[in-house]
Scaffold this active site. Structure first.
Site, PDB file in Angstrom:
ATOM      1  N   ASN A  57       5.525  -8.426   0.531  1.00 43.44           N
ATOM      2  CA  ASN A  57       5.032  -7.995  -1.035  1.00 43.44           C
ATOM      3  C   ASN A  57       4.199  -8.702  -2.116  1.00 43.44           C
ATOM      4  OD1 ASN A  57       6.859  -9.663  -0.408  1.00 43.44           O
ATOM      5  ND2 ASN A  57       7.979  -9.387  -3.058  1.00 43.44           N
ATOM      6  N   GLU A  69       2.529  -8.822  -5.775  1.00 45.13           N
ATOM      7  CA  GLU A  69       3.185  -8.491  -6.956  1.00 45.13           C
ATOM      8  C   GLU A  69       1.348  -8.568  -7.944  1.00 45.13           C
ATOM      9  OE1 GLU A  69       5.728 -11.373  -7.818  1.00 45.13           O
ATOM     10  OE2 GLU A  69       7.251  -9.808  -6.621  1.00 45.13           O
ATOM     11  N   CYS A  95       5.888  -2.956  -2.508  1.00 47.13           N
ATOM     12  CA  CYS A  95       6.767  -3.878  -1.816  1.00 47.13           C
ATOM     13  C   CYS A  95       6.188  -4.087  -0.318  1.00 47.13           C
ATOM     14  CB  CYS A  95       7.841  -2.529  -1.842  1.00 47.13           C
ATOM     15  SG  CYS A  95       9.142  -2.322  -4.000  1.00 47.13           S
ATOM     16  N   GLU A 131       7.497  -3.105   2.745  1.00 47.44           N
ATOM     17  CA  GLU A 131       7.727  -1.983   3.085  1.00 47.44           C
ATOM     18  C   GLU A 131       6.783  -1.101   3.031  1.00 47.44           C
ATOM     19  OE1 GLU A 131       9.561  -3.050   1.828  1.00 47.44           O
ATOM     20  OE2 GLU A 131      12.095  -2.706   1.437  1.00 47.44           O
ATOM     21  N   CYS A 146      14.265  -0.422  -1.672  1.00 52.66           N
ATOM     22  CA  CYS A 146      13.842   0.053  -2.570  1.00 52.66           C
ATOM     23  C   CYS A 146      13.677   1.511  -3.027  1.00 52.66           C
ATOM     24  CB  CYS A 146      12.909  -0.534  -3.975  1.00 52.66           C
ATOM     25  SG  CYS A 146      10.899   0.425  -3.267  1.00 52.66           S
ATOM     26  N   CYS A 180       9.457   2.984  -1.286  1.00 51.22           N
ATOM     27  CA  CYS A 180       9.873   3.148  -0.842  1.00 51.22           C
ATOM     28  C   CYS A 180      10.414   3.636   0.323  1.00 51.22           C
ATOM     29  CB  CYS A 180      10.123   1.451  -0.066  1.00 51.22           C
ATOM     30  SG  CYS A 180       9.067   0.272  -0.889  1.00 51.22           S
TER      31      CYS A 180
END
Ligand code: THU
Length: 147
Positions: A51, A53, A62, A64, A97, A100
């Protein structure tokens, strides 16, 4: 240090350990929550992601999606992915999430396994379709489906 995932195949254990390695690369100054992903393709290559940010929060990406987008940028296409492993320091195996899950629906086969783990060696496997039943898919856009 290699994590042991009891009862999991060697292939998927390796994938989760690669995802574990990817966690170390996470750029997470806001959440301090590292996530790693490892996407296995049909040539046996693994595309790792973490991830990443952002101070504006919204652009956070993210692990993924980082792995999936990286694989596409490397030339891979839908139908060429065999499995994705995801790791985080969660109680119980990490759960991807919703965003994703939607990206997985776009790029991965409905029956592709998503191998979810944590640092305690706990794991579970669900398919892409199980993670997002009733999804809006590329075929939802086909002519005839429109009003
Ligand atoms: N995150 C992931 O990278 N993958 C998941 O499956 C869950 C959440 C990230 C997004 C954000 O950087 C941090 O974890 C906290 O939500």
């Amino acid at each position: 240090m290699t994590l042991v995932f009891e009862g999991l195949s060697d292939d998927y254990s390796n994938l989760l350990n690669e995802a574990r390695e990817a966690m170390n690369k996470a750029y997470v100054p806001y959440s301090n929550f590292q996530v790693g992903a490892a996407l296995l393709d049909d040539e046996g290559h693994v595309h790792a992601g973490c991830n990443v940010e952002n101070a504006a929060y919204g652009p956070c990406n993210c692990a993924e999606r980082t792995a999936l987008f990286r694989a596409v940028a490397d030339g891979k296409r839908p139908g060429q992915f065999l499995a994705i492993g995801v790791m985080g320091d969660t109680d119980g195996p990490i759960a991807p999430c919703g965003v994703c899950r939607q990206v997985m629906v776009e790029l991965c086969a409905p029956d592709m396994p998503v191998v979810m783990g944590n640092l305690r060696g706990e794991w579970t496997i669900m398919t892409v379709k199980e993670l997002l039943p009733g999804a809006f898919t590329p075929s939802s856009l086909e002519k005839g489906a429109r009003k």
